[in-house]
Design a protein around this motif. Structure first.
Motif, short mmCIF file in Angstrom:
data_model
loop_
_atom_site.label_atom_id
_atom_site.label_comp_id
_atom_site.label_asym_id
_atom_site.label_seq_id
_atom_site.Cartn_x
_atom_site.Cartn_y
_atom_site.Cartn_z
N HIS A 1 -46.82 -93.41 94.74
CA HIS A 1 -46.48 -93.38 96.18
C HIS A 1 -46.65 -91.81 96.41
O HIS A 1 -45.99 -91.14 95.67
CB HIS A 1 -45.33 -93.96 96.71
CG HIS A 1 -45.58 -95.44 96.66
ND1 HIS A 1 -46.45 -96.27 97.08
CD2 HIS A 1 -44.95 -96.24 95.86
CE1 HIS A 1 -46.22 -97.65 97.18
NE2 HIS A 1 -45.33 -97.60 96.10
N ARG B 1 -41.04 -95.12 103.98
CA ARG B 1 -40.24 -96.31 103.80
C ARG B 1 -38.65 -96.41 103.80
O ARG B 1 -38.09 -97.44 103.87
CB ARG B 1 -40.58 -96.74 102.43
CG ARG B 1 -42.13 -96.90 101.98
CD ARG B 1 -42.47 -97.08 100.70
NE ARG B 1 -41.94 -98.02 99.82
CZ ARG B 1 -42.74 -98.70 98.85
NH1 ARG B 1 -43.63 -98.26 98.48
NH2 ARG B 1 -42.02 -99.72 98.45
N ASP C 1 -45.14 -91.40 101.86
CA ASP C 1 -44.94 -92.81 102.10
C ASP C 1 -43.56 -93.30 101.43
O ASP C 1 -42.70 -93.94 102.05
CB ASP C 1 -45.87 -93.41 101.07
CG ASP C 1 -47.44 -93.60 101.70
OD1 ASP C 1 -47.51 -93.16 102.72
OD2 ASP C 1 -48.10 -93.31 100.59
#
Length: 190
Positions: A151, A159, A155
């Protein structure tokens, strides 16, 4: 719809005289159309706002080229398409340069990596595991998401509902902590 186009055409004509308020009206009427064109072309949604703004700046500077009574949205679409295609080409160039950089970096690091791998004994893996454990659960999770799951920092931050730069700073601090931990166990930073 014809009234909207006539209104947009009139606002464009008033804008030609330097009427900024009329140009705000133009932007209000054309914004959605411009954004759809830009979004359909650019490969990264984070570019949409900047490219859209460039379209309206360019249109303002080219108002003298606009012909009254023509289709104003078509004029904006043409400008949007040109800017979006330029942004798309730039994005792909940047991505290609980044890939080349990563490949060059991997080639440069290969001799050191191979030399390091030659001298690894089983104990180093235990030391790395001990240092990873010392990071705590959340630190290990960030390391795992980035290095094992692939990731991106953006990202990871998204999240967790954090600002984009948060994960970059966190990864830097975690790598530093790992380096310090390994150095304290006698593993050099080379």
């Amino acid at each position: 719809m014809t009234n909207d186009l006539t209104s947009l055409d009139s606002a464009l004509l008033r804008s030609k005289t330097g009427d900024r308020q009329s140009y705000r009206t133009v932007i209000h009427h054309a914004d959605a159309t411009v954004r759809v064109v830009v979004a359909a072309i650019v490969p990264d949604e984070s570019l949409i706002d900047d490219v859209t703004q460039e379209v309206f700046i360019t249109a303002w500077s080219k108002l003298d080229e606009y012909t009254a009574g023509t289709e104003p949205l078509r004029w904006f679409k043409a400008i949007a398409r040109n800017h979006a295609l330029n942004a798309r080409r730039g994005w792909f160039r940047q991505a290609a340069n980044q890939e080349r950089y990563q490949a060059d970096l991997a080639r440069e690091l290969e001799p050191s990596t191979l030399a390091f791998a030659e001298h690894i004994d089983g104990g180093i893996l235990d030391l790395i595991d001990q240092c990873l454990q010392a990071l705590g659960t959340s630190g290990r999770a960030v390391i795992h998401e980035h290095y094992w799951d692939g990731h991106s920092p953006d990202d990871i931050a998204a999240r967790r509902g954090r600002p984009a730069g948060w994960a970059r700073v966190t990864l830097y601090r975690l790598r530093s902590a790992l380096g310090d931990c390994l150095a304290s166990k006698g593993v050099g930073r080379g």
